[in-house]
Design a protein around this motif. Structure first.
Motif, mmCIF file in Angstrom:
data_model
loop_
_atom_site.group_PDB
_atom_site.id
_atom_site.type_symbol
_atom_site.label_atom_id
_atom_site.label_comp_id
_atom_site.label_asym_id
_atom_site.label_seq_id
_atom_site.Cartn_x
_atom_site.Cartn_y
_atom_site.Cartn_z
ATOM 1 N N SER A 75 44.306 18.019 3.876
ATOM 2 C CA SER A 75 43.602 17.149 2.947
ATOM 3 C C SER A 75 42.928 17.975 1.851
ATOM 4 O O SER A 75 42.992 17.623 0.667
ATOM 5 C CB SER A 75 42.564 16.312 3.698
ATOM 6 O OG SER A 75 41.822 15.526 2.803
ATOM 7 N N ASP A 76 42.297 19.073 2.245
ATOM 8 C CA ASP A 76 41.658 19.946 1.259
ATOM 9 C C ASP A 76 42.674 20.517 0.274
ATOM 10 O O ASP A 76 42.405 20.601 -0.928
ATOM 11 C CB ASP A 76 40.908 21.087 1.961
ATOM 12 C CG ASP A 76 39.642 20.622 2.647
ATOM 13 O OD1 ASP A 76 39.142 19.523 2.324
ATOM 14 O OD2 ASP A 76 39.143 21.356 3.526
ATOM 15 N N ARG A 119 39.683 12.110 3.572
ATOM 16 C CA ARG A 119 38.984 13.285 4.108
ATOM 17 C C ARG A 119 37.747 12.863 4.887
ATOM 18 O O ARG A 119 37.465 13.415 5.959
ATOM 19 C CB ARG A 119 38.599 14.228 2.969
ATOM 20 C CG ARG A 119 38.072 15.546 3.465
ATOM 21 C CD ARG A 119 37.716 16.483 2.318
ATOM 22 N NE ARG A 119 37.545 17.842 2.746
ATOM 23 C CZ ARG A 119 36.561 18.279 3.531
ATOM 24 N NH1 ARG A 119 35.673 17.440 3.998
ATOM 25 N NH2 ARG A 119 36.476 19.550 3.862
ATOM 26 N N GLU A 120 37.018 11.899 4.375
ATOM 27 C CA GLU A 120 35.824 11.413 5.075
ATOM 28 C C GLU A 120 36.188 10.820 6.435
ATOM 29 O O GLU A 120 35.490 11.040 7.431
ATOM 30 C CB GLU A 120 35.099 10.364 4.236
ATOM 31 C CG GLU A 120 34.334 10.951 3.063
ATOM 32 C CD GLU A 120 33.655 9.869 2.227
ATOM 33 O OE1 GLU A 120 33.288 8.820 2.781
ATOM 34 O OE2 GLU A 120 33.497 10.093 1.024
ATOM 35 N N GLU A 176 36.975 13.681 8.746
ATOM 36 C CA GLU A 176 35.740 14.355 9.157
ATOM 37 C C GLU A 176 34.986 13.542 10.203
ATOM 38 O O GLU A 176 34.469 14.095 11.177
ATOM 39 C CB GLU A 176 34.832 14.596 7.950
ATOM 40 C CG GLU A 176 35.265 15.729 7.069
ATOM 41 C CD GLU A 176 34.349 15.905 5.872
ATOM 42 O OE1 GLU A 176 33.779 14.912 5.379
ATOM 43 O OE2 GLU A 176 34.203 17.053 5.442
ATOM 44 N N GLU A 236 44.634 18.485 9.836
ATOM 45 C CA GLU A 236 44.680 17.412 8.835
ATOM 46 C C GLU A 236 43.631 17.634 7.759
ATOM 47 O O GLU A 236 43.879 17.373 6.582
ATOM 48 C CB GLU A 236 44.458 16.056 9.502
ATOM 49 C CG GLU A 236 45.622 15.569 10.321
ATOM 50 C CD GLU A 236 45.321 14.235 10.998
ATOM 51 O OE1 GLU A 236 44.509 13.456 10.469
ATOM 52 O OE2 GLU A 236 45.915 13.981 12.061
ATOM 53 N N LEU A 237 42.477 18.136 8.146
ATOM 54 C CA LEU A 237 41.401 18.398 7.199
ATOM 55 C C LEU A 237 41.815 19.494 6.221
ATOM 56 O O LEU A 237 41.582 19.373 5.008
ATOM 57 C CB LEU A 237 40.143 18.804 7.962
ATOM 58 C CG LEU A 237 38.808 18.643 7.285
ATOM 59 C CD1 LEU A 237 38.602 17.215 6.807
ATOM 60 C CD2 LEU A 237 37.689 19.034 8.218
ATOM 61 N N ASP A 240 39.632 11.690 -1.123
ATOM 62 C CA ASP A 240 38.270 11.916 -0.635
ATOM 63 C C ASP A 240 37.933 10.953 0.505
ATOM 64 O O ASP A 240 37.294 11.335 1.487
ATOM 65 C CB ASP A 240 37.251 11.763 -1.769
ATOM 66 C CG ASP A 240 37.239 12.959 -2.719
ATOM 67 O OD1 ASP A 240 37.630 14.065 -2.291
ATOM 68 O OD2 ASP A 240 36.837 12.781 -3.882
ATOM 69 N N ILE A 258 43.665 17.729 -2.134
ATOM 70 C CA ILE A 258 42.597 17.481 -3.102
ATOM 71 C C ILE A 258 42.581 18.571 -4.164
ATOM 72 O O ILE A 258 42.484 18.284 -5.362
ATOM 73 C CB ILE A 258 41.231 17.371 -2.388
ATOM 74 C CG1 ILE A 258 41.170 16.062 -1.585
ATOM 75 C CG2 ILE A 258 40.081 17.446 -3.386
ATOM 76 C CD1 ILE A 258 39.971 15.956 -0.660
#
Length: 110
Positions: free
Chosen positions: A21-22, A69-70, A73, A17-18, A66, A25
């Motif tokens: 997400s990157d 993403r946080e 994380e 997922e990260l 963002d 973005i």
């Protein structure tokens, strides 16, 4: 499935997922840059207004991405912490079982 395996699976999913997400973005930033470049070209007032509206939408979208993403994380960090905390507990349980087994063997040999 045991707890460690489930946690490892959750970690892999969060890492995927990260990465997604990157990518999202990066794509949104690229589109925003394209719009900003289009804005620098000489255009009519209505076109400029439309481009500015699209840029604002992308900025809002980037903020949301963002934030997502946080969250990912944080979830990933928490899951890793739980997994790391479980490993010493599991080792202690194994050591205890081993000791119990040794004690039992000593009683049997006596």
């Amino acid at each position: 499935m045991d707890t460690r395996a489930e946690l490892k699976k959750l970690i892999k999913e969060a890492e995927a997922e990260l990465k997604e997400s990157d990518r999202n973005i990066a794509e949104a930033r690229q589109k925003k840059c394209i719009l900003e470049a289009a804005l620098r070209c000489k255009r009519g007032a209505s076109t400029t207004k439309m481009i500015n509206e699209h840029i604002e939408k992308h900025e809002k979208g980037l903020k949301e991405l963002d934030e997502i993403r946080e969250v990912i994380e944080t979830r990933l960090s928490n899951t890793r912490s739980v997994l790391n905390a479980l490993e010493p507990e599991e080792q202690a349980e194994k050591d205890e079982q081993k000791k119990e087994g040794e004690d039992e063997q000593m009683r049997e040999t006596e």
